[in-house]
Enzyme design. Structure first.
Site, mmCIF file in Angstrom:
data_model
loop_
_atom_site.group_PDB
_atom_site.id
_atom_site.type_symbol
_atom_site.label_atom_id
_atom_site.label_comp_id
_atom_site.label_asym_id
_atom_site.label_seq_id
_atom_site.Cartn_x
_atom_site.Cartn_y
_atom_site.Cartn_z
ATOM 1 N N TRP A 367 1.331 -1.239 -0.135
ATOM 2 C CA TRP A 367 0.127 -0.330 0.053
ATOM 3 C C TRP A 367 1.248 1.096 -0.349
ATOM 4 O O TRP A 367 0.281 2.263 -0.486
ATOM 5 C CB TRP A 367 -1.198 0.350 1.157
ATOM 6 C CG TRP A 367 -0.146 0.464 2.499
ATOM 7 C CD1 TRP A 367 1.278 -0.236 2.831
ATOM 8 C CD2 TRP A 367 -0.308 1.071 3.391
ATOM 9 N NE1 TRP A 367 1.579 0.303 4.004
ATOM 10 C CE2 TRP A 367 0.544 1.149 4.061
ATOM 11 C CE3 TRP A 367 -1.641 2.286 3.777
ATOM 12 C CZ2 TRP A 367 0.282 1.811 6.314
ATOM 13 C CZ3 TRP A 367 -1.350 3.313 5.034
ATOM 14 C CH2 TRP A 367 -0.993 2.819 5.947
ATOM 15 N N ASP A 368 2.737 1.064 -0.045
ATOM 16 C CA ASP A 368 2.718 1.407 0.245
ATOM 17 C C ASP A 368 3.120 3.380 -1.238
ATOM 18 O O ASP A 368 2.746 5.046 -1.149
ATOM 19 C CB ASP A 368 4.627 1.870 0.152
ATOM 20 C CG ASP A 368 4.681 0.843 1.288
ATOM 21 O OD1 ASP A 368 4.214 0.426 2.076
ATOM 22 O OD2 ASP A 368 5.816 0.764 2.265
ATOM 23 N N GLU A 496 0.358 -2.009 12.216
ATOM 24 C CA GLU A 496 0.633 -3.583 12.008
ATOM 25 C C GLU A 496 0.598 -4.353 13.445
ATOM 26 O O GLU A 496 0.963 -5.887 13.558
ATOM 27 C CB GLU A 496 1.478 -4.420 11.306
ATOM 28 C CG GLU A 496 1.472 -3.951 9.702
ATOM 29 C CD GLU A 496 2.885 -4.458 9.051
ATOM 30 O OE1 GLU A 496 3.988 -4.610 9.113
ATOM 31 O OE2 GLU A 496 2.149 -4.696 7.667
ATOM 32 N N LYS A 608 2.729 0.672 15.943
ATOM 33 C CA LYS A 608 3.730 0.685 15.034
ATOM 34 C C LYS A 608 3.827 1.802 14.446
ATOM 35 O O LYS A 608 4.761 2.317 14.773
ATOM 36 C CB LYS A 608 3.791 -0.594 14.286
ATOM 37 C CG LYS A 608 5.341 -0.956 13.358
ATOM 38 C CD LYS A 608 4.725 -2.406 12.983
ATOM 39 C CE LYS A 608 5.526 -2.411 11.596
ATOM 40 N NZ LYS A 608 5.975 -3.269 10.597
ATOM 41 N N GLN A 609 2.575 2.664 13.635
ATOM 42 C CA GLN A 609 2.499 3.348 12.913
ATOM 43 C C GLN A 609 1.339 3.463 12.949
ATOM 44 O O GLN A 609 0.598 3.507 12.962
ATOM 45 C CB GLN A 609 2.615 2.870 11.809
ATOM 46 C CG GLN A 609 2.322 2.023 11.318
ATOM 47 C CD GLN A 609 2.141 0.968 9.873
ATOM 48 O OE1 GLN A 609 2.633 0.217 10.455
ATOM 49 N NE2 GLN A 609 2.923 1.417 8.874
HETATM 50 C C1 BGC Z 1 4.535 -1.003 7.466
HETATM 51 C C2 BGC Z 1 3.694 -1.625 6.381
HETATM 52 C C3 BGC Z 1 4.447 -1.264 4.880
HETATM 53 C C4 BGC Z 1 5.880 -1.900 4.562
HETATM 54 C C5 BGC Z 1 6.683 -1.535 3.602
HETATM 55 C C6 BGC Z 1 6.034 -2.468 6.816
HETATM 56 O O1 BGC Z 1 6.736 -2.225 8.129
HETATM 57 O O2 BGC Z 1 4.509 -1.347 9.359
HETATM 58 O O3 BGC Z 1 2.764 -0.500 6.704
HETATM 59 O O4 BGC Z 1 3.864 -1.204 3.988
HETATM 60 O O5 BGC Z 1 6.631 -1.732 6.095
HETATM 61 O O6 BGC Z 1 7.092 -0.367 3.419
#
Ligand code: BGC
Length: 780
Positions: A367-368, A496, A608-609
């Protein structure tokens, strides 16, 4: 600022601050891996790590060379410890392909080796303005013979199959034999996944005077890759040179033996054309030969000029000028350069999480792309954004199959993929993130609103919107104990660290958005292009009842709010988990993903984010300022930012709610993440999403740009210590330049007929008779 993050900001710069350059002034072998990512070159079609031309056999600990083609992968069975039904069976891994950059220099028998002899002078420079990488050295061998070497390389943006190296040298204090051994090395392997597998076989090879080729096949997927090399010898080389050539099964060596004269300059240009194909009846070799022949006629100098011209055009659109902070000035240009290098532009490829600069994440698209990189292009180079969305359209059938795998209707886009199939064997980190469907729908709408590209939305966009909406309508369910509202269970939001939860707020709101935008655009197309609509409706079995059902579902979706705390709960269980603050976690236990068992992470209120905060940004017009502040205050202390996708979003929200210091600090963490190696993992490859996030953090954060319902808004401010910043945006066929200084914003129409937007509450219209407007900015 949390303790942990403040500490990161203390990291020293690795490279001097220069507006248009990244320069390495000292060779330290321990920095190799990091530098290989920073100095990686690419053009969206292919990419090469910044590994030296000379090889260091047996040196995997200190160097990880890589050459990749976007979208060229190997596929192996996924090995599961314990099987469950309907798990993806095959992975996809971007393949490390032949190394065409190898060039070794010998003085008599002594090989140029920076770890031996005496390195008198050394400098490597990535020129962001020109799109080139240049290394200059003076090296003395063990017999005290000194040689000056200059190597310039680039991957052409205007000719996507061409890479080029100019190798120049001069004997400083001796005359004698210098041998240049230039190679095309097909004996390569991946460094991580697949490392024990022979992914490639040689199909053909041939060597002639200064040219030659190899053709590889990826054993598991039948991709064929042709590499054709041509050397152009400088006049002085021609006079003194004897060429020998050798071809073994998997490599070709060209040996140029030169009787070098002291003080004389010698130049060899190495041109490489790389082309691939997966179709059985296609041979990529003939085109590759034609590409290299054309490049040879053009010549290195002219190719270089083309590169500079291309870059000049790019910077016209994408440059951000910052007056007052040269660390950030450099970071912006570095990031924008790498984003350009990473992005697939042919509608069949996308943006790997690490660009084409490393193998981590196996070259997968996430999704990035849609959530972090696509806006960058939509507002600056909309045609690139269009192709990214076309890539999703071209994989829609696979997404339909993926939905069936999960007993869902419509299409479910894969969390990790190259070819459109789900490539992740870890469903709690992948398939569970259904929100990718809404992220794609959101990006699609964003592109459409910015570009007014009706052709795209009618021919491709609507179909994606309907199929993603169908997925949502079949994933959720009416739950009696939630007042019969429509709920989504067992999902994971962007955070995540909380997979398998019910009613993740981001997911619920974004699903609602996906359904509503599908209905809105369907109705619009039905009215404006009824025939096209009819054809699509028949093809995908869309009828009025289904659209009605979408409407009902969208209005019945449960939208979480907690009265007691007056915040948006991240999901049904989050607020009831064990309390914790990141500042109380020992630093050496971060990132948690590397140190805590997942079950431990899951039982805490640790994030996490950006999750709720991303919702507050993307659908920000649905939420009051007070709620944004409350959410920020609640979630910020609980967020580790273990993902590099996080700080940018916190920076933007901090800007919006007036937390100026946090906005700046989070911005810094985003902008220089790879350059300063904040997370100590840039060696794995650059962080493309974080780089896109930097742009978002300036344009949406400091300049407060938002686009809701096709309307553009600015709420600008200037970070402390800056004098001015400036960027350009495209919007509905016009381009404007926005300049913010301490007191005012200046909006200038660069091209197009007319554009209208709001500066705070004031409507500004720019047109051909009123190109320029100044407006006061409010102090935060
Ligand atoms: C993040 C995801 C991201 C992926 C690739 C993961 O560490 O939690 O949101 O899509 O890295 O960048």
């Amino acid at each position: 600022m949390r303790k942990y993050h403040a500490k990161k900001l203390e990291k020293e710069a690795i490279y001097p601050y220069q507006d248009w350059k990244i320069t390495e002034n000292e060779f330290l072998v321990e920095n190799n891996h990091h530098n290989e990512s920073i100095f990686a070159l690419g053009n969206g079609y292919m990419g090469i790590r910044g590994t030296f031309e000379e090889d260091y056999p047996g040196s995997e600990d200190t160097t990880t060379p890589g050459f990749y083609i976007n979208g060229v992968y190997a596929s192996e069975n996924i090995i599961y410890g314990e099987q469950s039904p309907n798990l993806p069976m095959k992975g996809q891994t971007m393949v490390n392909l032949a190394d065409w950059s190898e060039i070794n220099l010998y003085i008599n028998e002594e090989k140029l080796d920076l770890l031996k002899g005496n390195l008198i002078d050394y400098q490597r420079e990535l020129n962001l303005q020109q799109g080139t990488l240049c290394r200059k050295m003076i090296w003395e061998d063990r017999q005290s013979r000194k040689i000056e070497i200059k190597i310039t390389r680039f991957i052409s943006f205007s000719r996507e199959h061409i890479g080029a190296i100019r190798y120049q040298f001069k004997a400083i204090n001796f005359s004698g034999r210098i041998t240049i051994n230039s190679a095309l090395n097909g004996d390569v392997r991946n460094h991580h996944h697949l490392r024990n597998k022979k992914a490639l076989s040689i199909l053909a090879s041939e060597v002639d005077q200064n040219t030659g080729y190899l053709v590889h096949k990826v054993n598991s997927t039948d991709f064929k890759i042709a590499y054709v090399i041509e050397h152009l010898l400088g006049e002085t080389v021609k006079d003194h040179c004897e060429v020998k050539k050798r071809a073994s099964d998997n490599r070709i060596d060209w040996v140029f033996e030169i009787n070098a004269v002291e003080g004389q300059d010698y130049t060899i240009d190495k041109l490489a054309a790389i082309n691939h194909s997966q179709a059985e009846d296609e041979n990529p070799l003939s085109d590759a030969r034609a590409f290299v022949a054309r490049a040879a006629i053009t010549g290195f100098e002219n190719l270089l000029e083309e590169q500079a011209e291309f870059m000049a055009g790019y910077w016209q659109d994408a440059d951000i000028k910052i007056d007052g902070d040269n660390a950030l000035q450099q970071a912006f240009r570095f990031n924008s350069f790498h984003i350009l290098q990473a992005v697939g532009k042919n509608g069949r490829t996308s943006v790997p999480a690490k660009g084409l600069s490393g193998e981590y994440y196996e070259g997968h698209y996430f999704w990035d792309t849609e959530s972090y990189v696509l806006p960058f292009f939509a507002f600056q180079r909309p045609e690139v954004a269009r192709n990214l969305l076309l890539y999703r359209y071209n994989t829609l059938d696979k997404a339909r199959k993926n939905a069936k795998r999960m007993r869902l209707k419509g299409a479910l886009f894969p969390w990790r993929t190259i070819n459109g199939d789900e490539a992740s064997g870890f469903f709690m980190g992948s398939t569970v993130q259904y929100h990718i469907n809404a992220d794609i729908a959101y990006a699609l709408n964003l592109y459409y609103q910015v570009s007014n590209d009706h052709e795209f939305i009618e021919n491709y966009g609507l179909e994606i919107l309907i199929e993603t909406a169908r997925m949502w309508s079949s994933l959720g369910s009416y739950i009696p104990l939630y007042n019969n509202q429509f709920c989504f269970n067992e999902v994971c939001g962007p955070d995540e660290y909380k997979p398998g939860v019910n009613n993740n707020a981001y997911t619920n709101y974004m699903a609602k958005f996906n359904l509503e935008i599908a209905i809105e655009i369907a109705e619009k197309i039905k009215e404006n292009s009824p025939e096209k609509y009819q054809r699509l409706a028949e093809r995908i079995n869309l009828n009025e009842q289904e659209l009605e059902m979408f409407k009902e579902v969208a209005s019945d979706i449960y939208l979480p709010y907690n009265d007691k705390l007056e915040i948006t709960p991240q999901d049904d269980s989050f607020l009831y988990k064990n309390p914790i603050e990141v500042d109380n976690i020992p630093e050496d236990e971060l990132p948690l993903v590397k140190n805590w068992h997942p079950l431990i992470i899951w039982r805490y209120q640790v994030i996490k984010q950006a999750d709720v905060m991303l919702l507050m940004l993307q659908l920000g017009n649905n939420f009051r300022r007070e709620l944004k502040i409350k959410n920020y205050d609640y979630y910020e202390p609980k967020t580790t930012h273990d993902s590099s996708l996080s700080p940018a979003i916190y920076s933007i929200l901090a800007s919006e709610i007036g937390y100026k210091v946090q906005a700046y600090n989070y911005f810094m963490q985003t902008a220089r993440l790879d350059l300063d190696d904040y997370n100590e993992n840039a060696y794995q490859g650059i962080h493309a999403a974080c780089m896109g996030g930097t742009w978002l953090a300036l344009v949406q954060g400091f300049a407060g740009m938002r686009m809701f319902n096709g309307k553009l808004y600015f709420h600008p401010h200037l970070p402390d210590g800056w004098h001015k910043y400036q960027f350009r945006l495209r919007f509905k066929g016009s381009q404007i330049e926005v300049t913010i200084d301490q007191k005012k914003a200046n909006y200038l129409l660069i091209s197009g007929q007319q554009i209208q937007f709001k500066h705070y509450d004031k409507i500004i219209t720019l047109n051909q008779s009123n190109l320029n407007q100044e407006a006061e900015i409010k102090q935060v």
